[in-house]
Design a protein around this motif. Structure first.
Motif, PDB file in Angstrom:
ATOM      1  N   ASN A 237      -3.843  19.689  -0.850  1.00 19.60           N
ATOM      2  CA  ASN A 237      -2.603  19.798  -0.072  1.00 19.60           C
ATOM      3  C   ASN A 237      -1.992  18.406   0.114  1.00 19.60           C
ATOM      4  O   ASN A 237      -2.700  17.431   0.386  1.00 19.60           O
ATOM      5  N   ILE A 238      -0.681  18.312  -0.030  1.00 15.55           N
ATOM      6  CA  ILE A 238      -0.020  17.010   0.155  1.00 15.55           C
ATOM      7  C   ILE A 238       0.898  17.063   1.368  1.00 15.55           C
ATOM      8  O   ILE A 238       1.776  17.925   1.456  1.00 15.55           O
ATOM      9  N   ASP A 239       0.653  16.162   2.308  1.00 16.92           N
ATOM     10  CA  ASP A 239       1.565  15.999   3.446  1.00 16.92           C
ATOM     11  C   ASP A 239       2.434  14.792   3.182  1.00 16.92           C
ATOM     12  O   ASP A 239       1.939  13.735   2.763  1.00 16.92           O
ATOM     13  N   TYR A 240       3.720  14.938   3.470  1.00 19.33           N
ATOM     14  CA  TYR A 240       4.641  13.821   3.246  1.00 19.33           C
ATOM     15  C   TYR A 240       5.051  13.189   4.579  1.00 19.33           C
ATOM     16  O   TYR A 240       5.231  13.884   5.579  1.00 19.33           O
ATOM     17  N   ILE A 241       5.164  11.863   4.512  1.00 23.50           N
ATOM     18  CA  ILE A 241       5.476  11.072   5.692  1.00 23.50           C
ATOM     19  C   ILE A 241       6.638  10.155   5.352  1.00 23.50           C
ATOM     20  O   ILE A 241       6.685   9.615   4.240  1.00 23.50           O
ATOM     21  N   ALA A 242       7.556   9.970   6.283  1.00 24.13           N
ATOM     22  CA  ALA A 242       8.594   8.936   6.114  1.00 24.13           C
ATOM     23  C   ALA A 242       8.376   7.904   7.203  1.00 24.13           C
ATOM     24  O   ALA A 242       8.053   8.259   8.346  1.00 24.13           O
ATOM     25  N   ALA A 243       8.504   6.630   6.856  1.00 20.53           N
ATOM     26  CA  ALA A 243       8.201   5.596   7.846  1.00 20.53           C
ATOM     27  C   ALA A 243       9.236   4.477   7.797  1.00 20.53           C
ATOM     28  O   ALA A 243       9.562   3.965   6.722  1.00 20.53           O
ATOM     29  N   ALA A 244       9.727   4.113   8.978  1.00 18.48           N
ATOM     30  CA  ALA A 244      10.737   3.055   9.091  1.00 18.48           C
ATOM     31  C   ALA A 244      10.099   1.781   9.626  1.00 18.48           C
ATOM     32  O   ALA A 244       9.508   1.782  10.716  1.00 18.48           O
ATOM     33  N   PHE A 245      10.182   0.724   8.859  1.00 13.32           N
ATOM     34  CA  PHE A 245       9.772  -0.608   9.304  1.00 13.32           C
ATOM     35  C   PHE A 245      10.879  -1.576   8.907  1.00 13.32           C
ATOM     36  O   PHE A 245      11.478  -1.399   7.844  1.00 13.32           O
ATOM     37  N   PRO A 246      11.111  -2.604   9.697  1.00 12.15           N
ATOM     38  CA  PRO A 246      12.117  -3.593   9.304  1.00 12.15           C
ATOM     39  C   PRO A 246      11.750  -4.247   7.963  1.00 12.15           C
ATOM     40  O   PRO A 246      10.612  -4.126   7.498  1.00 12.15           O
ATOM     41  N   SER A 247      12.718  -4.953   7.390  1.00 11.29           N
ATOM     42  CA  SER A 247      12.511  -5.597   6.093  1.00 11.29           C
ATOM     43  C   SER A 247      11.277  -6.508   6.109  1.00 11.29           C
ATOM     44  O   SER A 247      11.041  -7.208   7.089  1.00 11.29           O
ATOM     45  N   ALA A 248      10.551  -6.495   5.009  1.00 11.88           N
ATOM     46  CA  ALA A 248       9.381  -7.360   4.816  1.00 11.88           C
ATOM     47  C   ALA A 248       8.289  -7.143   5.859  1.00 11.88           C
ATOM     48  O   ALA A 248       7.612  -8.075   6.267  1.00 11.88           O
ATOM     49  N   CYS A 249       8.113  -5.904   6.300  1.00  9.65           N
ATOM     50  CA  CYS A 249       7.011  -5.569   7.217  1.00  9.65           C
ATOM     51  C   CYS A 249       5.980  -4.675   6.534  1.00  9.65           C
ATOM     52  O   CYS A 249       5.145  -4.074   7.191  1.00  9.65           O
ATOM     53  N   GLY A 250       6.052  -4.545   5.215  1.00 11.36           N
ATOM     54  CA  GLY A 250       4.988  -3.840   4.503  1.00 11.36           C
ATOM     55  C   GLY A 250       5.304  -2.409   4.114  1.00 11.36           C
ATOM     56  O   GLY A 250       4.373  -1.633   3.874  1.00 11.36           O
ATOM     57  N   LYS A 251       6.590  -2.053   3.990  1.00 12.52           N
ATOM     58  CA  LYS A 251       6.882  -0.670   3.573  1.00 12.52           C
ATOM     59  C   LYS A 251       6.363  -0.416   2.152  1.00 12.52           C
ATOM     60  O   LYS A 251       5.776   0.613   1.883  1.00 12.52           O
ATOM     61  N   THR A 252       6.593  -1.404   1.263  1.00 14.12           N
ATOM     62  CA  THR A 252       6.160  -1.204  -0.130  1.00 14.12           C
ATOM     63  C   THR A 252       4.635  -1.072  -0.184  1.00 14.12           C
ATOM     64  O   THR A 252       4.099  -0.208  -0.882  1.00 14.12           O
ATOM     65  N   ASN A 253       3.944  -1.922   0.583  1.00 12.66           N
ATOM     66  CA  ASN A 253       2.476  -1.849   0.569  1.00 12.66           C
ATOM     67  C   ASN A 253       1.973  -0.515   1.111  1.00 12.66           C
ATOM     68  O   ASN A 253       1.058   0.086   0.557  1.00 12.66           O
ATOM     69  N   LEU A 254       2.580  -0.033   2.188  1.00  8.37           N
ATOM     70  CA  LEU A 254       2.115   1.232   2.757  1.00  8.37           C
ATOM     71  C   LEU A 254       2.411   2.376   1.784  1.00  8.37           C
ATOM     72  O   LEU A 254       1.568   3.252   1.563  1.00  8.37           O
ATOM     73  N   ALA A 255       3.595   2.340   1.183  1.00 13.65           N
ATOM     74  CA  ALA A 255       3.994   3.433   0.276  1.00 13.65           C
ATOM     75  C   ALA A 255       3.076   3.511  -0.946  1.00 13.65           C
ATOM     76  O   ALA A 255       2.953   4.557  -1.564  1.00 13.65           O
ATOM     77  N   MET A 256       2.426   2.375  -1.295  1.00 15.83           N
ATOM     78  CA  MET A 256       1.560   2.349  -2.483  1.00 15.83           C
ATOM     79  C   MET A 256       0.093   2.186  -2.097  1.00 15.83           C
ATOM     80  O   MET A 256      -0.721   1.709  -2.890  1.00 15.83           O
ATOM     81  N   LEU A 257      -0.234   2.586  -0.910  1.00 14.96           N
ATOM     82  CA  LEU A 257      -1.573   2.355  -0.347  1.00 14.96           C
ATOM     83  C   LEU A 257      -2.713   2.855  -1.265  1.00 14.96           C
ATOM     84  O   LEU A 257      -2.581   3.900  -1.907  1.00 14.96           O
ATOM     85  N   VAL A 258      -3.781   2.062  -1.293  1.00 16.14           N
ATOM     86  CA  VAL A 258      -4.996   2.491  -1.999  1.00 16.14           C
ATOM     87  C   VAL A 258      -6.011   2.941  -0.951  1.00 16.14           C
ATOM     88  O   VAL A 258      -6.389   2.167  -0.072  1.00 16.14           O
ATOM     89  N   PRO A 259      -6.446   4.204  -1.012  1.00 11.58           N
ATOM     90  CA  PRO A 259      -7.368   4.697   0.014  1.00 11.58           C
ATOM     91  C   PRO A 259      -8.661   3.894   0.045  1.00 11.58           C
ATOM     92  O   PRO A 259      -9.150   3.472  -1.010  1.00 11.58           O
ATOM     93  N   PRO A 260      -9.220   3.681   1.237  1.00  8.58           N
ATOM     94  CA  PRO A 260     -10.524   3.025   1.277  1.00  8.58           C
ATOM     95  C   PRO A 260     -11.559   3.936   0.614  1.00  8.58           C
ATOM     96  O   PRO A 260     -11.352   5.149   0.522  1.00  8.58           O
ATOM     97  N   GLU A 261     -12.626   3.303   0.169  1.00  6.25           N
ATOM     98  CA  GLU A 261     -13.691   3.986  -0.570  1.00  6.25           C
ATOM     99  C   GLU A 261     -14.071   5.344   0.039  1.00  6.25           C
ATOM    100  O   GLU A 261     -14.128   6.372  -0.639  1.00  6.25           O
TER     101      GLU A 261
END
Ligand code: OXD
Ligand code: MN
Length: 593
Positions: A237-261
């Motif tokens: 099952n896939i849940d979708y999330i939208a998240a607002a952060f100001p510029s350069a606060c890590g939106k790209t990193n969160l959107a491409m997150l690698v799950p911990p082991e």
């Protein structure tokens, strides 16, 4: 092509800018290659080492032109009040006249490129068509990555379709004559004397946020500064999330997150749908659905490495345009907090010779890459790119997250009590300034829904629009607030961040689905002790306390500050938000006594 509206407009703009010739961008690989070749021959772009960086190009902007210039960005509505105190305002006649002076003859001896582009999949009823006229090949090549551009868009436009009129000229790149003008009532954008992405890729901030937010207000939807991501659980099952952060606060990193082991071993997967912009509509099923209108990433390079964002590193290995990073002598690129050892020397973002360990007159390290240097890369190259990017109606949202960069006060995560409280939570978002904006780094500024620089109309009316939409949603997503950046007494981040943020998303999804209990606090719901999966992290009880501590006195101060902030919107501020402020103060006071 027989769209007289389009042809007449191009004629009129060409009469003003006086280009030597006009070239239509068709979206073909051949034309793109020709333009690359031309830009390389003039030095506008540098071809990187093709063995290491196949298909990659390098560009340097003028040194006075490295970030969005919010002070030179205007909303030009007939009535000043309609732009609101959140925007700089200029009367449309004055704006057209003044910028018209700068555009006059600005393309002499240059080519005017006509870029037909679609924000959102071509042909979707929710997509918007824009036409950008520009004298910059750099802009054309970036737009070919960031948007769906070319003849297919003209076919879609047809002979009588309307479009956003986007005019850009580098002119003289003179920062005294730089203007980024939006005319929402005319569906028009004029940008002159800049070459920096956020000011000149007019499909992005200018159309997809400022103009689109205005259109959304009138057409009943939202244009937001949000990433969109899918979290797939072990059942598929896939849940979708939208998240607002100001510029350069890590939106790209969160959107491409690698799950911990521990999560990947159980079968969790992340899907990137977008890293910057979400267009959100109410679906027939009573849920909110989100579309990313872009087709590429214009991400901040410094800080991108295999720990912070391995998926981004993979995305930018080919067919990418790098802007204002460090260029090494073997045609490679590098940036601070990047991958691998720093080169010993190279050419810095400002074109000066750079050596590792260099310091300035104050003894501070001289960066090789500008802190707001960027990569422009095709969405499809992201290893976890969601196929839903092409879905015309987008993805259904289980949760909306607001967040800022706050070293103090704000807990790791809390959930709003209901929609109106959630809107208040978004409306009172504040964050420390980053390199994406001009201003003093670290200063806390209010940035409602991360839209302060991007809302194309009066923010009081924008809050009203959010509240009104809430009344129509049968199955609203949960609204949450996160802060990955809280620091301890030694100025160290308490939360590890990056992939570990999935633990918070996991809690958020469980809460949105009503599957876990939570603790009610005056601020909202927070995880029960033991309610957050901290397995394998070095966070003990006191760390947990520090992450979730709520200092009631300071929060009363914050509420007073929010009232002051709200007062600028005068009669346009919805009363519901002041009520929420009062409720918060009451909850804080009664919890204190
Ligand atoms: C961006 C920004 O480029 O927000 O996305 O500045
Ligand atoms: Mn952004």
């Amino acid at each position: 092509m027989n769209n007289s509206l389009l042809l007449n407009w191009i004629k009129e703009m060409a009469q003003m800018c006086k280009p030597e010739k006009i070239v239509w961008i068709d979206g073909s690989r051949e034309q793109q290659a020709e333009l690359e070749k031309e830009a390389i021959s003039t030095g506008e772009l540098i071809q990187l080492n093709q063995e290491k960086w196949p298909g990659c190009l390098y560009h340097r902007t003028a040194v006075n032109d490295v970030a969005r210039t919010e002070n030179l960005t205007f909303i030009c509505t007939r009535n000043k009040e309609d732009a609101g105190s959140n925007n700089n305002w200029m009367a449309p006649e004055k704006a057209y006249r003044q910028a018209g002076e700068y555009f006059k003859g600005s393309m002499q001896g240059r080519t005017m490129y006509v870029i037909p582009f679609s924000m959102g999949p071509v042909g979707s009823p929710f997509s918007k068509i824009g036409i950008e006229l520009t004298d910059s090949i750099y802009v054309v090549l970036n737009m070919l990555i960031m948007t769906r551009a070319g003849s297919k868009v003209l076919n879609e436009l047809g002979d009588d379709g309307d479009f956003t009129r986007c005019l850009h000229s580098k002119a003289e790149l003179d920062d005294k004559k730089r203007l980024i003008l939006h005319f929402p009532e005319d569906n028009t954008i004029w940008s002159v004397n800049s070459g920096y992405g956020g000011n000149v890729l007019l499909g992005k901030k200018c159309l997809s946020l400022r103009i689109a937010s205005y259109l959304g207000k009138h057409e009943g939807w939202l244009a937001e500064h949000m990433l969109i991501m899918g979290v797939e659980d072990p059942t598929g099952n896939i849940d979708y999330i939208a998240a607002a952060f100001p510029s350069a606060c890590g939106k790209t990193n969160l959107a491409m997150l690698v799950p911990p082991e521990s999560y990947s071993a159980r079968g969790y997967k992340i899907w990137t749908v977008g890293d910057d912009i979400a267009w959100i509509r109410l679906g027939d099923d009573g849920r909110l659905w989100a579309v990313n209108p872009e087709s590429g990433f214009f991400g901040v390079a410094p800080g991108t490495n295999s720990q912070s964002n391995p998926n981004a590193l993979e995305t930018i290995r080919r067919n990418t345009i790098f802007t204002n990073v460090l260029l090494t002598d073997d045609g490679s690129v590098w940036w601070e907090k990047g991958e691998g050892p720093a080169p010993l020397e190279g050419t810095a973002w400002d074109g000066r010779r750079w050596k590792w360990g260099m310091t300035d007159e104050d003894g501070l390290p001289v960066p090789g890459a500008h802190p707001n240097s960027r990569f422009t890369a095709p969405f499809k190259q992201c290893p976890i790119a969601s196929p839903e990017l092409e879905s015309p109606k987008g993805v259904p949202l289980s949760a909306i997250i607001f967040g800022g960069r706050r070293s103090e006060l704000v807990p790791l995560v809390f959930e709003a009590f209901d929609w109106n409280h959630g809107v208040y939570t978004g409306a009172t978002m504040s964050s420390e300034l980053t390199a994406a904006q001009y201003g003093k780094l670290g200063k806390v500024r209010h940035d409602p829904m991360a839209m302060m620089p991007f809302c194309g109309y009066n923010m009081g009316d924008y809050f009203r629009h959010w509240l009104d939409l809430g009344k129509k949603i049968k199955n609203p997503p949960g609204i949450f607030h996160v802060n990955w950046f809280r620091k301890d007494a030694d100025d160290k981040f308490i939360w590890p961040g990056f992939g570990e943020n999935l633990r918070i998303l996991d809690w958020i999804i469980q809460r949105a689905k009503g599957r876990v209990k939570a603790v009610e606090t005056p601020l909202g719901y927070i995880p029960e002790p033991g309610g957050l999966n901290l397995e394998g992290l070095r966070i003990d009880n006191s760390g947990f306390q520090a992450l979730f501590e709520i200092d009631r006195e300071k929060w009363l101060g914050e509420a007073a500050d929010n009232r002051r902030f709200f007062s600028q919107f005068g009669s346009r501020l919805p009363k519901e938000l002041l009520d929420e402020c009062t409720f918060l103060e009451k909850r804080m006071r009664s919890a204190r006594s």
